[in-house]
Design a protein around this motif. Sequence first.
Motif, mmCIF file in Angstrom:
data_model
loop_
_atom_site.group_PDB
_atom_site.id
_atom_site.type_symbol
_atom_site.label_atom_id
_atom_site.label_comp_id
_atom_site.label_asym_id
_atom_site.label_seq_id
_atom_site.Cartn_x
_atom_site.Cartn_y
_atom_site.Cartn_z
ATOM 1 N N GLU A 100 7.910 102.175 130.693
ATOM 2 C CA GLU A 100 8.452 102.531 129.383
ATOM 3 C C GLU A 100 9.979 102.520 129.389
ATOM 4 O OE1 GLU A 100 6.302 104.268 131.110
ATOM 5 O OE2 GLU A 100 4.624 105.019 129.907
ATOM 6 N N LEU A 105 6.877 97.474 128.754
ATOM 7 C CA LEU A 105 5.542 98.016 128.529
ATOM 8 C C LEU A 105 4.764 97.142 127.541
ATOM 9 C CD1 LEU A 105 3.591 100.373 129.049
ATOM 10 C CD2 LEU A 105 4.558 101.499 127.045
ATOM 11 N N GLY A 106 3.573 96.680 127.972
ATOM 12 C CA GLY A 106 2.667 95.994 127.064
ATOM 13 C C GLY A 106 2.839 94.501 126.957
ATOM 14 N N GLN A 138 4.735 111.092 133.736
ATOM 15 C CA GLN A 138 5.069 109.665 133.731
ATOM 16 C C GLN A 138 4.369 108.899 132.620
ATOM 17 O OE1 GLN A 138 4.047 108.319 137.639
ATOM 18 N NE2 GLN A 138 5.742 109.386 138.631
ATOM 19 N N ALA A 139 3.234 109.385 132.166
ATOM 20 C CA ALA A 139 2.480 108.642 131.149
ATOM 21 C C ALA A 139 1.661 109.617 130.323
ATOM 22 C CB ALA A 139 1.558 107.616 131.810
ATOM 23 N N GLU A 142 -2.845 106.988 125.952
ATOM 24 C CA GLU A 142 -3.417 105.748 126.469
ATOM 25 C C GLU A 142 -2.531 105.121 127.541
ATOM 26 O OE1 GLU A 142 -1.656 102.586 123.180
ATOM 27 O OE2 GLU A 142 -3.788 103.074 123.200
ATOM 28 N N ASN A 143 -1.231 105.470 127.566
ATOM 29 C CA ASN A 143 -0.343 104.935 128.589
ATOM 30 C C ASN A 143 -0.730 105.399 129.986
ATOM 31 O OD1 ASN A 143 1.116 103.573 126.701
ATOM 32 N ND2 ASN A 143 2.766 105.066 126.576
ATOM 33 N N LYS A 144 -1.430 106.525 130.078
ATOM 34 C CA LYS A 144 -1.875 107.020 131.382
ATOM 35 C C LYS A 144 -2.825 106.021 132.025
ATOM 36 C CE LYS A 144 -5.386 109.505 131.543
ATOM 37 N NZ LYS A 144 -6.400 110.554 131.307
ATOM 38 N N ARG A 146 -3.224 102.922 131.179
ATOM 39 C CA ARG A 146 -2.497 101.660 131.371
ATOM 40 C C ARG A 146 -1.700 101.699 132.668
ATOM 41 N NH1 ARG A 146 1.198 99.962 126.485
ATOM 42 N NH2 ARG A 146 -0.832 99.468 125.579
ATOM 43 N N ARG A 147 -1.055 102.838 132.931
ATOM 44 C CA ARG A 147 -0.303 103.014 134.170
ATOM 45 C C ARG A 147 -1.220 102.897 135.380
ATOM 46 N NH1 ARG A 147 0.890 109.029 135.838
ATOM 47 N NH2 ARG A 147 -1.373 108.797 135.976
#
Length: 252
Positions: A100, A105-106, A138-139, A142-144, A146-147
């Motif tokens: 991020e 990201l993405g 850190q996340a 949904e970023n969790k 993804r990480r």
Amino acid sequence: MVQQLSPTQYILEVSEVVRPGHTAQGRDRRRVLVREYEKVEFDGAGNVRARAYALDFLPMHPGCRNSAAHIHSFNASYHACANSVSLTNHSLNEGYVLLEDIGVLGDRMGTYLMNRIVGWAQNWPEADVWPINLRAGQALGENKERRNRFYEQFGIAFDFVDPLTRVSGQSRPMKAGELKQVGSEKYRNIEVLPLDVFLGDTATLLRDLQSDVQRLERANSEFGQLYQQMITRPVATAARLVLDRWRHFFKM
């Protein structure tokens, strides 16, 4: 003594990632300048003590000055004394990657860059991979996941503090030879352009744009002259335009 090997520079053209159930937003391709280099540190006897590997990248945003403040890096290192590799640092310290914070990201650019690092680390298949620590902050959301998937796609498994939430934890012991590189289909929206090819294409585009500007300037000048004639001699100018139109018609 530290020796820096000759760097490699290239351009990444990053297209928008269209996920299932979504439509493209029509964004232009983003271009990113990448500088890939390696430093080798020797001891007094001339033996390799450590190697540091870096992928510096600079997003080339329209209207953005390409200063050092916008340069980000993916770093890795090998340390002979510990026979260990770090996938995230130039030293054997706690490491992780915050996608991020560096603006990738993405768009799968993080996958491309980490894939390069994994390939480099596999030069020492018997070296231990230095642990990667995941922190709760850190996340989020949904970023969790993804990480977590970001690391797991390279064969890195984690022991989570809470296996249900999978928020924080540490990577399990493994050898560099157990790491897995992903196939290019994982970042098929990214095209790698050699720097000389990119500069050649840019020079050609610039020449074409300069030609267009000159053509538009001529057309604007001719229109300005015609406008002045319409004001000072409207009847004569209109008659000439009609006559020119009929001449063009009969030539067809």
